[in-house]
Design a protein around this motif. Structure first.
Motif, PDB file in Angstrom:
ATOM      1  N   HIS A  53      35.916  43.521  40.269  1.00 22.46           N
ATOM      2  CA  HIS A  53      35.892  43.065  41.180  1.00 22.46           C
ATOM      3  C   HIS A  53      36.363  42.948  42.418  1.00 22.46           C
ATOM      4  CE1 HIS A  53      33.025  40.848  38.974  1.00 22.46           C
ATOM      5  NE2 HIS A  53      34.026  40.746  37.735  1.00 22.46           N
ATOM      6  N   GLN A  56      38.720  41.012  45.574  1.00 26.89           N
ATOM      7  CA  GLN A  56      38.011  39.627  45.690  1.00 26.89           C
ATOM      8  C   GLN A  56      37.706  38.572  46.415  1.00 26.89           C
ATOM      9  OE1 GLN A  56      40.355  38.869  41.608  1.00 26.89           O
ATOM     10  NE2 GLN A  56      39.566  40.991  41.250  1.00 26.89           N
ATOM     11  N   SER A  82      31.259  44.619  40.790  1.00 26.61           N
ATOM     12  CA  SER A  82      30.546  43.629  42.254  1.00 26.61           C
ATOM     13  C   SER A  82      31.637  43.863  43.322  1.00 26.61           C
ATOM     14  CB  SER A  82      30.910  41.997  41.841  1.00 26.61           C
ATOM     15  OG  SER A  82      32.334  41.751  42.062  1.00 26.61           O
TER      16      SER A  82
END
Length: 193
Positions: A53, A56, A82
């Motif tokens: 990710h 974050q 992501s």
């Protein structure tokens, strides 16, 4: 469907499929190898064997890439990745909430003949990797935009003081530095001409 075409895969590569979706927000639980996301007011949780990710600390909309693989005869979430985006309607990758805010001001007030580009690939120049936050252009202006977020960090300040002049040389255009508390004002100066 994948079972029917599995003969096209190398025997040592598990069958896999990719899912790409946007979410309103996402929270990471490293301890349980899972993440919880909100999408259209519904909260869901997904576990994944591996997670990546980016940025974050940047909350808000994200794009999620999820790879499911057939491992030991069971479909498993193998990898989740992501990255923050401007919005679910505008899934352009950004690196911070400040960049998101700047891009939203552009979308609200910019001249339709202008462009705001988010470069994704850095350029090497004099031993440094250069990746401006944005490139803005209209009929009269072409410049790089650096949204400066960590001005209370001395290392960040020193790095930007070194990289900004290199960006100006490499891209042959001025760099407009936008501090966190002047995003709206700089957007007005640039976009409301």
């Amino acid at each position: 469907l994948l079972q029917k075409i599995k003969y096209k895969f190398a025997k040592d590569v598990p069958l896999q499929t990719n899912f790409i979706f946007v979410v309103d927000d996402l929270q990471i639980d490293d301890e349980h190898k899972s993440f919880r996301y909100t999408q259209n007011d519904h909260v869901r949780s997904i576990g994944a064997m591996r997670q990546i990710h980016h940025y974050q600390r940047t909350s808000g909309p994200r794009i999620v890439f999820l790879i499911k693989a057939l491992i030991k005869d069971t479909w498993q979430n193998y990898l989740a990745y992501s990255h923050p985006i401007i919005s679910t309607q505008h899934p352009v990758l950004i690196d911070s909430t400040l960049e998101r805010n700047f891009a939203k001001h552009y979308m609200e007030m910019a001249n339709p003949k202008s462009t705001l580009t988010k470069p994704y690939l850095s350029k090497e120049f004099q031993g440094s990797q250069l990746l401006p936050d944005f490139i803005y252009s209209d009929e009269n202006t072409k410049c790089l935009i650096e949204v400066m977020g960590l001005m209370d960090n001395e290392d960040y300040q020193a790095r930007k003081a070194r990289l900004v002049p290199l960006m100006e040389k490499r891209f042959n255009m001025p760099v407009v530095e936008v501090l966190a508390d002047e995003i709206e004002q700089k957007a007005i100066e640039l976009f409301k001409k």
